[in-house]
Design an enzyme around this catalytic site. Structure first.
Site, PDB file in Angstrom:
ATOM      1  N   ASP A  71      75.392 -41.984  88.398  1.00  0.00           N
ATOM      2  CA  ASP A  71      74.062 -41.768  87.823  1.00  0.00           C
ATOM      3  C   ASP A  71      73.926 -42.691  86.624  1.00  0.00           C
ATOM      4  O   ASP A  71      74.335 -42.328  85.516  1.00  0.00           O
ATOM      5  CB  ASP A  71      73.908 -40.317  87.350  1.00  0.00           C
ATOM      6  CG  ASP A  71      73.539 -39.370  88.460  1.00  0.00           C
ATOM      7  OD1 ASP A  71      72.473 -39.557  89.058  1.00  0.00           O
ATOM      8  OD2 ASP A  71      74.302 -38.427  88.709  1.00  0.00           O
ATOM      9  N   ARG A  79      76.361 -43.504  82.260  1.00  0.00           N
ATOM     10  CA  ARG A  79      77.791 -43.277  82.493  1.00  0.00           C
ATOM     11  C   ARG A  79      78.598 -44.451  81.929  1.00  0.00           C
ATOM     12  O   ARG A  79      79.571 -44.249  81.226  1.00  0.00           O
ATOM     13  CB  ARG A  79      78.077 -43.122  83.989  1.00  0.00           C
ATOM     14  CG  ARG A  79      77.243 -42.033  84.678  1.00  0.00           C
ATOM     15  CD  ARG A  79      77.491 -40.640  84.152  1.00  0.00           C
ATOM     16  NE  ARG A  79      76.705 -39.645  84.875  1.00  0.00           N
ATOM     17  CZ  ARG A  79      75.839 -38.825  84.312  1.00  0.00           C
ATOM     18  NH1 ARG A  79      75.622 -38.875  83.007  1.00  0.00           N
ATOM     19  NH2 ARG A  79      75.177 -37.937  85.030  1.00  0.00           N
ATOM     20  N   ARG A 141      63.489 -39.360  80.899  1.00  0.00           N
ATOM     21  CA  ARG A 141      63.965 -39.990  82.127  1.00  0.00           C
ATOM     22  C   ARG A 141      62.804 -40.473  82.993  1.00  0.00           C
ATOM     23  O   ARG A 141      63.011 -41.243  83.932  1.00  0.00           O
ATOM     24  CB  ARG A 141      64.827 -39.011  82.915  1.00  0.00           C
ATOM     25  CG  ARG A 141      66.025 -38.494  82.142  1.00  0.00           C
ATOM     26  CD  ARG A 141      66.686 -37.320  82.855  1.00  0.00           C
ATOM     27  NE  ARG A 141      67.305 -37.735  84.098  1.00  0.00           N
ATOM     28  CZ  ARG A 141      67.766 -36.885  85.014  1.00  0.00           C
ATOM     29  NH1 ARG A 141      67.624 -35.562  84.825  1.00  0.00           N
ATOM     30  NH2 ARG A 141      68.340 -37.326  86.109  1.00  0.00           N
ATOM     31  N   LYS A 171      64.400 -40.788  92.856  1.00  0.00           N
ATOM     32  CA  LYS A 171      64.635 -39.343  92.727  1.00  0.00           C
ATOM     33  C   LYS A 171      63.597 -38.739  91.767  1.00  0.00           C
ATOM     34  O   LYS A 171      62.974 -39.476  91.005  1.00  0.00           O
ATOM     35  CB  LYS A 171      66.061 -39.079  92.225  1.00  0.00           C
ATOM     36  CG  LYS A 171      66.358 -39.619  90.820  1.00  0.00           C
ATOM     37  CD  LYS A 171      67.815 -39.422  90.455  1.00  0.00           C
ATOM     38  CE  LYS A 171      68.082 -39.863  89.023  1.00  0.00           C
ATOM     39  NZ  LYS A 171      69.514 -39.776  88.683  1.00  0.00           N
ATOM     40  N   HIS A 172      63.376 -37.424  91.820  1.00  0.00           N
ATOM     41  CA  HIS A 172      63.975 -36.356  92.609  1.00  0.00           C
ATOM     42  C   HIS A 172      62.881 -35.839  93.535  1.00  0.00           C
ATOM     43  O   HIS A 172      61.965 -35.166  93.074  1.00  0.00           O
ATOM     44  CB  HIS A 172      64.472 -35.238  91.719  1.00  0.00           C
ATOM     45  CG  HIS A 172      65.377 -35.670  90.609  1.00  0.00           C
ATOM     46  ND1 HIS A 172      64.913 -36.272  89.441  1.00  0.00           N
ATOM     47  CD2 HIS A 172      66.719 -35.574  90.479  1.00  0.00           C
ATOM     48  CE1 HIS A 172      65.938 -36.521  88.639  1.00  0.00           C
ATOM     49  NE2 HIS A 172      67.050 -36.108  89.235  1.00  0.00           N
ATOM     50  N   HIS A 184      69.795 -27.385  87.277  1.00  0.00           N
ATOM     51  CA  HIS A 184      71.237 -27.193  87.121  1.00  0.00           C
ATOM     52  C   HIS A 184      71.566 -25.708  86.961  1.00  0.00           C
ATOM     53  O   HIS A 184      72.665 -25.272  87.306  1.00  0.00           O
ATOM     54  CB  HIS A 184      71.766 -27.954  85.900  1.00  0.00           C
ATOM     55  CG  HIS A 184      71.759 -29.439  86.063  1.00  0.00           C
ATOM     56  ND1 HIS A 184      70.650 -30.203  85.776  1.00  0.00           N
ATOM     57  CD2 HIS A 184      72.723 -30.297  86.483  1.00  0.00           C
ATOM     58  CE1 HIS A 184      70.929 -31.477  86.010  1.00  0.00           C
ATOM     59  NE2 HIS A 184      72.175 -31.565  86.447  1.00  0.00           N
ATOM     60  N   ASP A 256      70.489 -33.920  95.887  1.00  0.00           N
ATOM     61  CA  ASP A 256      70.963 -33.800  94.508  1.00  0.00           C
ATOM     62  C   ASP A 256      72.246 -32.973  94.549  1.00  0.00           C
ATOM     63  O   ASP A 256      72.604 -32.395  95.585  1.00  0.00           O
ATOM     64  CB  ASP A 256      69.902 -33.140  93.633  1.00  0.00           C
ATOM     65  CG  ASP A 256      70.054 -33.502  92.154  1.00  0.00           C
ATOM     66  OD1 ASP A 256      71.084 -34.098  91.786  1.00  0.00           O
ATOM     67  OD2 ASP A 256      69.148 -33.187  91.366  1.00  0.00           O
TER      68      ASP A 256
END
Length: 486
Positions: A71, A79, A141, A171-172, A184, A256
């Site tokens: 990601d 990352r 985002r 996404k998403h 999440h 996801d």
């Protein structure tokens, strides 16, 4: 019906697995050799450029063109930049500038860097239209709240990433921007009928598909107005009906992370995996904490579902064929185009907005207010502290405004917040300080939805390292040129 061994290899071909190490565990290498489609790397797999290049080399040698993904959105979700923050402005900053050619150039540079590190699939960009101001999982985002703006930048980002040498993933799907919950932790519900969904959420996905996106990632959200129950990831009417048939997407559909509570909290990851495949997903992103034993259980559940007639063998074969096609595309991808130097920093500078009269600052006391971030962001440094060595970081719940005012006596006061509109305690604290010090400067490093009465308000539209540097420059800091720690 294929034999069990053939079914196991077909099931493997739908798995995108994590592992907990800087070096590839034996089970991961053996799994790739036995047909596992690929891996997804997280912070815990990345110590630095040379380490991750060697890691990816070993992973790439374990099979024929496995998918090596992460990601990496740039901006707040990074990352490769988790040590010091990202070198690329996030989508909100790019949307604020609204220059699609810049968005394409930034993503081309990002794609080229990922390609050079050995990655071939980036689970980005987020093309959600962020219409819920208090959205806890999308926010910066997203390119913005306007569907047309998001659509043109979605196409630019997809084009840039793939020019850089990695497969992009929009996404998403069908759109996480109108949610007030984090998938999440729970299953968000979006009250959008088919017409609104088509005009708002789906427009950027159509643009991304038209731009040639190699993959699309589903959302764990519920859309009751469409007559579908349960998460979109597990709903055939949304994955197969809406994405495949109506929009016409023929590439790889990625779920996801299936360890997220919004999709598997009540049924477990193995059962969620079966249902995701049945709905039309091709590649199962398992998440960060699903390892060898759990992966074996997922494989067994998929095989058993085919044996029991709950999942057709043809659907499993189709999913495996689509992941194989994606792997072949990455294998045949030409050398990445070089990214322009400092394109990320240049973009972040263009995104900064100043309201009010800033002027020169005298020995400023910089106070940063900590706030929780979503699971997608993780523990990534943020703020202007590296440019102001005596900056302080406070918790609004435990600090006292009187102490801050005392420390700021005889000095200019700079208050740094991140998505203050989502944190009432921080807003109250900052408001009290600004009443006492109307000459204070407030820097918002999230979405600039809330603006207190103050001397000047600085908006960065993101908390990446380059966003922070841009804010520091506006505040008059010379800035350490050696801050690039990666």
């Amino acid at each position: 019906m294929p034999a069990d061994r053939s079914l196991e290899r077909l099931a493997n071909a739908t798995l995108l697995v994590p592992f907990e190490a800087y070096d590839p565990p034996r089970w991961t290498l053996e799994g790739l050799a036995d047909g596992i489609a690929g891996v997804c790397l997280f912070h815990n797999n990345i110590a630095g450029p040379e380490q991750v290049k060697e890691l990816n080399r070993l992973l790439g040698e374990a099979a024929d063109a496995p998918l090596i993904s992460l990601d990496e959105e740039g901006g707040d979700v990074t990352r490769i930049g988790h040590v010091a923050g990202s070198d690329y402005p996030g989508n909100a900053a790019l949307g604020a500038i609204d220059d699609p050619e810049l968005t394409r150039a930034v993503h081309r540079a990002l794609g080229a860097e990922l390609h050079a590190l050995g990655f071939n699939l980036d689970l980005a960009p987020s093309v959600d239209v962020n219409t819920a101001a208090d959205n806890p999982v999308i926010g910066t985002r997203s390119f913005g709240a306007d569907a047309d703006l998001v659509a043109r930048h979605a196409a630019a980002a997809v084009t840039g990433l793939q020019e850089g040498g990695v497969a992009a993933c929009a996404k998403h799907f069908p759109g996480h921007g109108a949610t007030h919950q984090d998938s999440h932790d729970e299953l968000p519900v979006i009250d959008a009928d088919a017409d609104l969904l088509d005009r708002r959420e789906l427009l950027p996905f159509r643009a991304a598909v038209d731009a040639g996106a190699r993959s699309v990632l589903t959302a764990h959200i519920q859309l009751p107005a469409l007559g579908a129950t349960g998460p979109a990831t597990l709903t055939p009417e949304i994955v197969t009906g809406l994405l495949r048939r109506e929009i016409g997407f023929d590439g790889m559909v990625i779920s996801d992370a299936l360890e997220m509570r919004g999709v598997s909290g009540d049924i477990g990851v193995p059962e969620a995996s079966v249902r995701a495949l049945r709905a039309g997903c091709d590649l199962l992103c398992l998440g960060r904490y699903v390892y060898a034993d759990e992966i074996a259980a997922i494989r067994a559940a998929v095989v058993e579902a085919v044996r029991a007639g709950r999942l057709s063998g043809e659907r499993l074969e189709d999913a495996a064929a689509r992941t194989a096609a994606a792997r072949q595309w990455t294998k045949e991808r030409p050398a990445a185009m070089a990214g322009a130097a400092d394109v990320g920093l240049d973009g972040a500078r263009r995104a900064v907005r100043v309201e009010g009269e800033l002027g020169p600052l005298h020995a400023p006391l910089v106070v940063e207010f900590d706030a929780p971030v979503g699971a997608a962001v993780g523990d990534v440094p943020w703020g202007v502290g590296p440019w102001f060595p005596d900056a302080v970081r406070l918790e609004a719940a435990t600090a006292r405004p009187a102490d801050v005012l005392s420390d700021a006596s005889g000095r200019d006061l700079v208050l740094v917040v991140r998505d203050a509109h989502r944190h009432p305690m921080i807003r109250s604290f900052v408001t009290e300080l600004c009443r006492a010090r109307p000459d204070a400067v407030v820097v918002e490093m999230g979405l600039p939805i809330w603006r207190p009465e103050c001397r000047a308000h600085v908006s960065t539209y993101g908390a990446a390292r380059v966003n922070a540097q841009s804010a520091a420059e506006v505040l008059g800091a010379a800035g350490p040129a050696s801050l690039r720690l990666r």
